[in-house]
Design an enzyme around this catalytic site. Structure first.
Site, PDB file in Angstrom:
ATOM      1  N   ASN A  32      35.334  41.969 -80.355  1.00 50.69           N
ATOM      2  CA  ASN A  32      34.214  42.399 -81.056  1.00 50.69           C
ATOM      3  C   ASN A  32      35.059  43.544 -81.956  1.00 50.69           C
ATOM      4  OD1 ASN A  32      33.942  45.261 -80.195  1.00 50.69           O
ATOM      5  ND2 ASN A  32      33.284  44.187 -78.410  1.00 50.69           N
ATOM      6  N   ASP A  84      35.950  38.995 -72.979  1.00 49.81           N
ATOM      7  CA  ASP A  84      36.811  40.185 -73.226  1.00 49.81           C
ATOM      8  C   ASP A  84      36.497  41.236 -72.344  1.00 49.81           C
ATOM      9  OD1 ASP A  84      37.366  42.546 -74.945  1.00 49.81           O
ATOM     10  OD2 ASP A  84      35.653  42.664 -75.885  1.00 49.81           O
ATOM     11  N   GLY A 137      30.274  31.970 -76.929  1.00 57.16           N
ATOM     12  CA  GLY A 137      29.363  32.537 -75.694  1.00 57.16           C
ATOM     13  C   GLY A 137      28.257  33.393 -76.669  1.00 57.16           C
TER      14      GLY A 137
HETATM   15  N1  AR6 Z   1      38.344  32.797 -69.148  1.00 58.55           N
HETATM   16  C1  AR6 Z   1      38.109  31.827 -70.178  1.00 58.55           C
HETATM   17  N2  AR6 Z   1      36.925  31.750 -70.805  1.00 58.55           N
HETATM   18  C2  AR6 Z   1      36.034  32.738 -70.628  1.00 58.55           C
HETATM   19  C3  AR6 Z   1      36.265  33.514 -69.508  1.00 58.55           C
HETATM   20  C4  AR6 Z   1      37.416  33.701 -68.877  1.00 58.55           C
HETATM   21  N3  AR6 Z   1      37.694  34.570 -67.818  1.00 58.55           N
HETATM   22  N4  AR6 Z   1      35.203  34.346 -69.573  1.00 58.55           N
HETATM   23  C5  AR6 Z   1      34.333  33.899 -70.468  1.00 58.55           C
HETATM   24  N5  AR6 Z   1      34.751  32.754 -70.972  1.00 58.55           N
HETATM   25  P1  AR6 Z   1      32.326  35.259 -75.040  1.00 58.55           P
HETATM   26  P2  AR6 Z   1      32.279  35.314 -78.136  1.00 58.55           P
HETATM   27  C6  AR6 Z   1      34.178  31.874 -72.193  1.00 58.55           C
HETATM   28  O1  AR6 Z   1      30.976  35.536 -75.094  1.00 58.55           O
HETATM   29  O2  AR6 Z   1      31.044  34.328 -78.107  1.00 58.55           O
HETATM   30  C7  AR6 Z   1      32.115  39.918 -76.039  1.00 58.55           C
HETATM   31  O3  AR6 Z   1      31.097  41.044 -75.364  1.00 58.55           O
HETATM   32  C8  AR6 Z   1      32.806  31.986 -72.413  1.00 58.55           C
HETATM   33  O4  AR6 Z   1      32.129  30.977 -71.394  1.00 58.55           O
HETATM   34  O5  AR6 Z   1      33.267  35.910 -74.177  1.00 58.55           O
HETATM   35  O6  AR6 Z   1      33.347  35.212 -79.087  1.00 58.55           O
HETATM   36  C9  AR6 Z   1      32.907  40.667 -76.859  1.00 58.55           C
HETATM   37  O7  AR6 Z   1      33.056  42.043 -76.729  1.00 58.55           O
HETATM   38  C10 AR6 Z   1      32.606  31.415 -73.682  1.00 58.55           C
HETATM   39  O8  AR6 Z   1      32.721  29.826 -73.548  1.00 58.55           O
HETATM   40  O9  AR6 Z   1      32.972  35.194 -76.787  1.00 58.55           O
HETATM   41  C11 AR6 Z   1      32.058  40.382 -78.296  1.00 58.55           C
HETATM   42  O10 AR6 Z   1      31.021  41.533 -78.349  1.00 58.55           O
HETATM   43  C12 AR6 Z   1      33.941  31.743 -74.530  1.00 58.55           C
HETATM   44  O11 AR6 Z   1      34.603  32.299 -73.565  1.00 58.55           O
HETATM   45  C13 AR6 Z   1      31.268  39.072 -77.780  1.00 58.55           C
HETATM   46  O12 AR6 Z   1      31.242  39.042 -76.577  1.00 58.55           O
HETATM   47  C14 AR6 Z   1      33.482  33.034 -75.400  1.00 58.55           C
HETATM   48  O13 AR6 Z   1      32.405  33.603 -74.956  1.00 58.55           O
HETATM   49  C15 AR6 Z   1      32.379  37.823 -78.348  1.00 58.55           C
HETATM   50  O14 AR6 Z   1      31.554  36.568 -78.241  1.00 58.55           O
END
Ligand code: AR6
Length: 172
Positions: free
Chosen positions: A23, A33, A124
């Site tokens: 973020n 993250d 996500g």
């Molecule tokens: N390895 C690979 N992919 C992952 C992992 C992992 N360990 N953990 C989750 N994913 P998101 P966004 C996937 O929500 O939508 C955060 O709070 C997950 O299943 O992590 O860009 C940040 O600080 C999904 O498919 O990122 C921001 O505030 C993908 O990673 C916000 O979320 C992205 O999900 C960013 O949201």
């Protein structure tokens, strides 16, 4: 080199860089993250904190990217990028997402990296429909790779379902 799609925890990958879907504050959060900050240890938070703010609380505007070391991670660097929050698709989301991939690849090149893994940025918490995000990711990365065959790109999904979506986007 072809783009690969895998299902894995991105924090376990031994590469020149892994990408964080962050973020704008860059001080951690949930999802990938949170996982990256936990695995990298507190030095990553310190390094992010040291990055200059371009507005109060903003170290990386949406669509841009910033690089740090990987600290306790097996990856040498983390490239933090901020994907767009999905607001229905007519708020410039696709262009901002494209900029995430492009700016991340630019930083990788500037730091001499050859191997990188991306999570499904914005798919996500940020709510971007996965099939649409995958199409942007694949088109942008293909463009980026036209001129080089020395960068190995992995799309690292966190579920088989997401892997299927990204694999479909790669199918001719
Ligand atoms: N390895 C690979 N992919 C992952 C992992 C992992 N360990 N953990 C989750 N994913 P998101 P966004 C996937 O929500 O939508 C955060 O709070 C997950 O299943 O992590 O860009 C940040 O600080 C999904 O498919 O990122 C921001 O505030 C993908 O990673 C916000 O979320 C992205 O999900 C960013 O949201």
């Amino acid at each position: 080199m072809p783009i690969k799609v895998i299902t894995a925890d991105i924090t376990g990958l031994h590469l020149d860089a892994i990408v964080n879907a962050a973020n704008p504050g860059l001080l951690g959060g949930g999802g990938v993250d949170g996982a990256i900050h936990r695995a990298a240890g507190p030095a990553l938070l310190q390094a992010c904190h040291a990055l200059p703010e371009c507005a109060p609380g903003v170290r990386c505007p949406t669509g841009e990217a910033r690089i740090t070391l990987g600290f306790a991670l097996p990856a040498r660097h983390v490239i933090h990028t901020v994907g767009p929050i999905w607001h229905g698709g007519d708020h410039g989301e696709a262009l901002l997402l494209k900029h995430c991939y492009r700016n991340t690849m630019r930083l990788l090149r500037e730091h001499g990296g050859h191997t990188i893994a991306f999570p499904a940025i914005s798919c996500g918490v940020y709510g971007y429909p996965a099939a649409l995000a995958a199409a942007v990711a694949v088109a942008t990365l293909r463009d980026e790779l036209v001129a080089t065959d020395d960068i190995d790109v992995t799309l690292c999904c966190f579920s088989e379902g997401m892997q299927t979506v990204f694999q479909r986007a790669l199918a001719p």
